[in-house]
Design an enzyme around this catalytic site. Sequence first.
Site, mmCIF file in Angstrom:
data_model
loop_
_atom_site.group_PDB
_atom_site.id
_atom_site.type_symbol
_atom_site.label_atom_id
_atom_site.label_comp_id
_atom_site.label_asym_id
_atom_site.label_seq_id
_atom_site.Cartn_x
_atom_site.Cartn_y
_atom_site.Cartn_z
ATOM 1 N N CYS A 1 0.861 -1.180 0.000
ATOM 2 C CA CYS A 1 0.000 0.000 0.000
ATOM 3 C C CYS A 1 0.898 1.231 0.000
ATOM 4 O O CYS A 1 2.087 1.135 0.263
ATOM 5 C CB CYS A 1 -0.858 0.016 1.248
ATOM 6 S SG CYS A 1 -1.821 -1.484 1.430
ATOM 7 N N ARG B 1 1.552 1.513 -6.020
ATOM 8 C CA ARG B 1 1.722 0.504 -4.966
ATOM 9 C C ARG B 1 0.418 -0.237 -4.657
ATOM 10 O O ARG B 1 0.416 -1.207 -3.906
ATOM 11 C CB ARG B 1 2.224 1.166 -3.675
ATOM 12 C CG ARG B 1 3.545 1.865 -3.828
ATOM 13 C CD ARG B 1 3.955 2.476 -2.518
ATOM 14 N NE ARG B 1 4.353 1.466 -1.568
ATOM 15 C CZ ARG B 1 5.584 1.042 -1.387
ATOM 16 N NH1 ARG B 1 6.551 1.561 -2.097
ATOM 17 N NH2 ARG B 1 5.857 0.125 -0.504
ATOM 18 N N TRP C 1 -3.822 -1.871 -1.518
ATOM 19 C CA TRP C 1 -3.878 -3.134 -2.242
ATOM 20 C C TRP C 1 -4.323 -4.143 -1.190
ATOM 21 O O TRP C 1 -3.589 -4.440 -0.243
ATOM 22 C CB TRP C 1 -2.499 -3.484 -2.802
ATOM 23 C CG TRP C 1 -2.502 -4.655 -3.738
ATOM 24 C CD1 TRP C 1 -2.743 -4.621 -5.078
ATOM 25 C CD2 TRP C 1 -2.240 -6.017 -3.415
ATOM 26 N NE1 TRP C 1 -2.650 -5.878 -5.608
ATOM 27 C CE2 TRP C 1 -2.347 -6.757 -4.616
ATOM 28 C CE3 TRP C 1 -1.943 -6.703 -2.245
ATOM 29 C CZ2 TRP C 1 -2.153 -8.140 -4.662
ATOM 30 C CZ3 TRP C 1 -1.752 -8.079 -2.286
ATOM 31 C CH2 TRP C 1 -1.847 -8.776 -3.494
ATOM 32 N N ASN D 1 0.501 -0.105 6.340
ATOM 33 C CA ASN D 1 0.983 -0.895 5.206
ATOM 34 C C ASN D 1 1.651 -2.137 5.770
ATOM 35 O O ASN D 1 2.548 -2.024 6.605
ATOM 36 C CB ASN D 1 1.998 -0.079 4.384
ATOM 37 C CG ASN D 1 2.604 -0.890 3.248
ATOM 38 O OD1 ASN D 1 2.007 -1.876 2.806
ATOM 39 N ND2 ASN D 1 3.768 -0.471 2.787
ATOM 40 N N GLY D 2 1.208 -3.314 5.330
ATOM 41 C CA GLY D 2 1.808 -4.550 5.841
ATOM 42 C C GLY D 2 0.728 -5.450 6.402
ATOM 43 O O GLY D 2 -0.461 -5.279 6.121
ATOM 44 N N GLU E 1 9.195 -13.774 -19.946
ATOM 45 C CA GLU E 1 8.922 -12.376 -19.604
ATOM 46 C C GLU E 1 7.856 -11.797 -20.541
ATOM 47 O O GLU E 1 6.980 -11.038 -20.117
ATOM 48 C CB GLU E 1 10.234 -11.568 -19.667
ATOM 49 C CG GLU E 1 10.110 -10.072 -19.488
ATOM 50 C CD GLU E 1 9.475 -9.634 -18.165
ATOM 51 O OE1 GLU E 1 9.249 -10.488 -17.290
ATOM 52 O OE2 GLU E 1 9.176 -8.444 -18.025
ATOM 53 N N LYS F 1 4.406 -10.170 -19.301
ATOM 54 C CA LYS F 1 4.095 -8.776 -19.640
ATOM 55 C C LYS F 1 2.727 -8.684 -20.302
ATOM 56 O O LYS F 1 1.917 -7.844 -19.957
ATOM 57 C CB LYS F 1 5.188 -8.262 -20.585
ATOM 58 C CG LYS F 1 5.559 -6.842 -20.471
ATOM 59 C CD LYS F 1 6.564 -6.506 -19.399
ATOM 60 C CE LYS F 1 6.126 -6.840 -18.021
ATOM 61 N NZ LYS F 1 7.140 -6.770 -17.008
ATOM 62 N N GLU G 1 -0.074 -9.416 -17.815
ATOM 63 C CA GLU G 1 -0.196 -8.332 -16.841
ATOM 64 C C GLU G 1 -1.000 -7.155 -17.357
ATOM 65 O O GLU G 1 -1.854 -6.643 -16.670
ATOM 66 C CB GLU G 1 1.202 -7.770 -16.525
ATOM 67 C CG GLU G 1 1.934 -8.424 -15.420
ATOM 68 C CD GLU G 1 3.212 -7.666 -15.088
ATOM 69 O OE1 GLU G 1 4.061 -7.501 -15.977
ATOM 70 O OE2 GLU G 1 3.353 -7.233 -13.936
ATOM 71 N N HIS H 1 6.202 -31.488 -25.839
ATOM 72 C CA HIS H 1 5.963 -32.337 -24.665
ATOM 73 C C HIS H 1 4.613 -32.026 -24.013
ATOM 74 O O HIS H 1 4.387 -32.363 -22.851
ATOM 75 C CB HIS H 1 7.104 -32.174 -23.660
ATOM 76 C CG HIS H 1 8.410 -32.621 -24.226
ATOM 77 N ND1 HIS H 1 8.693 -33.945 -24.485
ATOM 78 C CD2 HIS H 1 9.487 -31.923 -24.652
ATOM 79 C CE1 HIS H 1 9.897 -34.044 -25.014
ATOM 80 N NE2 HIS H 1 10.402 -32.819 -25.132
ATOM 81 N N LYS I 1 2.959 -2.638 -7.578
ATOM 82 C CA LYS I 1 4.350 -2.692 -8.017
ATOM 83 C C LYS I 1 5.273 -3.364 -7.011
ATOM 84 O O LYS I 1 6.234 -4.018 -7.359
ATOM 85 C CB LYS I 1 4.845 -1.276 -8.301
ATOM 86 C CG LYS I 1 6.191 -1.303 -8.976
ATOM 87 C CD LYS I 1 6.375 -0.164 -9.927
ATOM 88 C CE LYS I 1 7.581 -0.360 -10.783
ATOM 89 N NZ LYS I 1 7.310 -1.200 -11.941
HETATM 90 C C1 AGP Z 1 6.701 -7.023 -13.108
HETATM 91 O O1 AGP Z 1 6.118 -6.528 -14.270
HETATM 92 C C2 AGP Z 1 5.739 -7.545 -12.166
HETATM 93 N N1 AGP Z 1 4.799 -6.542 -11.772
HETATM 94 C C3 AGP Z 1 6.207 -8.426 -11.036
HETATM 95 O O2 AGP Z 1 6.284 -9.720 -11.561
HETATM 96 C C4 AGP Z 1 7.535 -8.107 -10.339
HETATM 97 O O3 AGP Z 1 8.593 -8.332 -11.204
HETATM 98 C C5 AGP Z 1 7.683 -8.980 -9.086
HETATM 99 O O4 AGP Z 1 6.652 -8.671 -8.206
HETATM 100 C C6 AGP Z 1 9.020 -8.807 -8.414
HETATM 101 O O5 AGP Z 1 9.212 -7.501 -7.980
HETATM 102 P P1 AGP Z 1 10.609 -6.975 -7.490
HETATM 103 O O6 AGP Z 1 11.525 -6.955 -8.648
HETATM 104 O O7 AGP Z 1 10.331 -5.601 -6.962
HETATM 105 O O8 AGP Z 1 11.085 -7.918 -6.431
#
Ligand code: AGP
Length: 626
Positions: A2, A27, A77, A101-102, A492, A496, A499, A515, A621
């Site tokens: 958060c 966040r 969040w 936060n937490g 990746e 992406k 996401e 496979h 994030k």
């Molecule tokens: C990246 O696009 C993602 N939002 C997510 O997978 C991210 O890479 C992951 O949460 C790890 O985050 P960090 O690099 O801050 O540890």
Amino acid sequence: MCGIVGYTGSRSAQEIILKGLKRLEYRGYDSAGIALSFSDRIEVRKAEGKLLNVEKVIEPEKAVLTTSHAGIGHTRWATHGAPTTQNAHPHRVGHVVLVHNGIIENYQEIRERVLESGRKPQSETDSELFGFMVLDEMEKGAGLAEAVRRAFAGVEGRCSMVVLSEKEPGVVVGVRDGSPLVAARDPEGGAFFASDAQPLAEYVKEVLYLENGDLAVATSKGLEVRDLKTGARVERASSPLEWSPERLEKGGYSHYMLKEIHEQPATLIDTLNALVDRKEALAPFQLVQGKASELLEKATEIVFVACGTSFHSAMVGKYWIENFARVPVHLELASEFRYRKPVLAPGTLLVGVTQSGETADTLAVLMDAKQAGYATLGITNVRGSTVSREADAVLYTAAGPEVGVAATKTFTGQLVALITLAGFLASRNRELTTEMRSSLFSQLIRVPHLMTDFLEENSGLGSSVRKAAVALQNVSGFFFIGRGTSYPIALEAALKLKEISYIPAEGYAAGELKHGPIAMIDENMAVVVLAPRDSWRDKTVSNLEEVKARGAKIVGVGHETDQRLRQLCDHWIPIPELKMGTESIDESLIPFFVTPVIQLLSFELALLKGTDIDQPRNLAKSVTVE
Ligand code: AGP
């Protein structure tokens, strides 16, 4: 997970908090709220969804609320309790108002105590319960700061909190214990709190990265830091803020993500400049960070721990280190590793790759390893982040602030750090001669030019990326396939795309298709084949033929002059040749060219879908929960 902002001083708290929350919205953005303190009351306003909804709620009363000079705000969040207005922060319990936060791990036990005392929490959150604890302490006679300190002794978990009370207008108390919280003295009198330094960049030049176990008390006169356990005063040195407020704007781009994709050439140069001594021509890839060099000198094996995108960059790093330096590298998902009973060889160096430096699982692995006597290294983009304090040494990528929730330029920054580690270890093991390393290094520093040209050519209407996206926007799903370092890039790519566009997508090692996954292939599927001209290209092309024969629409990503590959594909996205003038470029550097393709393709598809690209649903994030 958060975002928190707090302020007290002579400026308008409303303005500072709303602007600050906007900067922190990455966040978490499923609900938001603000509390403003006046001499006789605290006003709390909150709403479900994005911050915009809170702004709408307060619009009619803005003129009155703007006269407050102290307050707190939060963007959430959800962890405990659905993302509703009721569960949104700030929470009010009597005269106490707080943001959190937490996670409070012993919340059940606290909740039972509250219910037994005949009181009823208004929300389903763990956070509100802390308000009851503070209120109880104040009713026993403690002032706000002392009440927060005593109440916190009964909390288990990783948290940061910022608290107000109507009994002490203008006082804002912050606690950091696990989740990030920075504070800063306002040159105009007063002080700020925020989950990270970004919201503070336009007001101050330096910040205090609070330590775990710090309690900070802000008043219009300034800021005092105390030890959470003893209450004794402690001194915390300020750190200069390196990010200017302009870097937090979109700079003419439609989206932060697009801007950040285009910033990758600069990230590459800035990260190299930050990590290595460019003047040391005879020692390419020597790190300027002494402690990190010391740990790497001793490492007999490396274990990378990471999550999400950082896991994918670490996989590229593994391929590079094994190839160049012949050092054994193991790659681990942090969320799995920490709950297994892994066997680590003596001399293993644990490397946590995390752009935010706050990912709970990655941090937990590093801390456990450190406790067990292993050396730990963090690779992060955020100064003052938890990983930068907890790891034995840290290497900073220099991507600057990344606002888009989907990681792009931080991924490239990590790749730069990882190829630097590979070069360093290759030198240590005498696996590459000085000439070979110099040549690799001089090619690497030229990559940004090629990348810039590629990005310019591939932006806009006529680009091959856009054409492929338009043609394929209605397929039922995407496969990305590749071999060698194009395999992690395929993973990746799929992450992406999922996401930001929510289109079903999977990444596979091209050789694995037969496979099982090939059963999914039909004419409604698109397969993006990452087949640059490297040692794996011919094998990948064979896999292309297999999916083509089953009707899939093929997008080829390969080198400009690879006519044979081009002919096999329905759509063609060329990447620059492995040449600069007459000099060839090592195939190891290919990830720097394929990465922008898959980022732009995801971006274009998401644009066509009309999704919220910078703030995709359900994501945040920085993932500070397990
Ligand atoms: C990246 O696009 C993602 N939002 C997510 O997978 C991210 O890479 C992951 O949460 C790890 O985050 P960090 O690099 O801050 O540890």
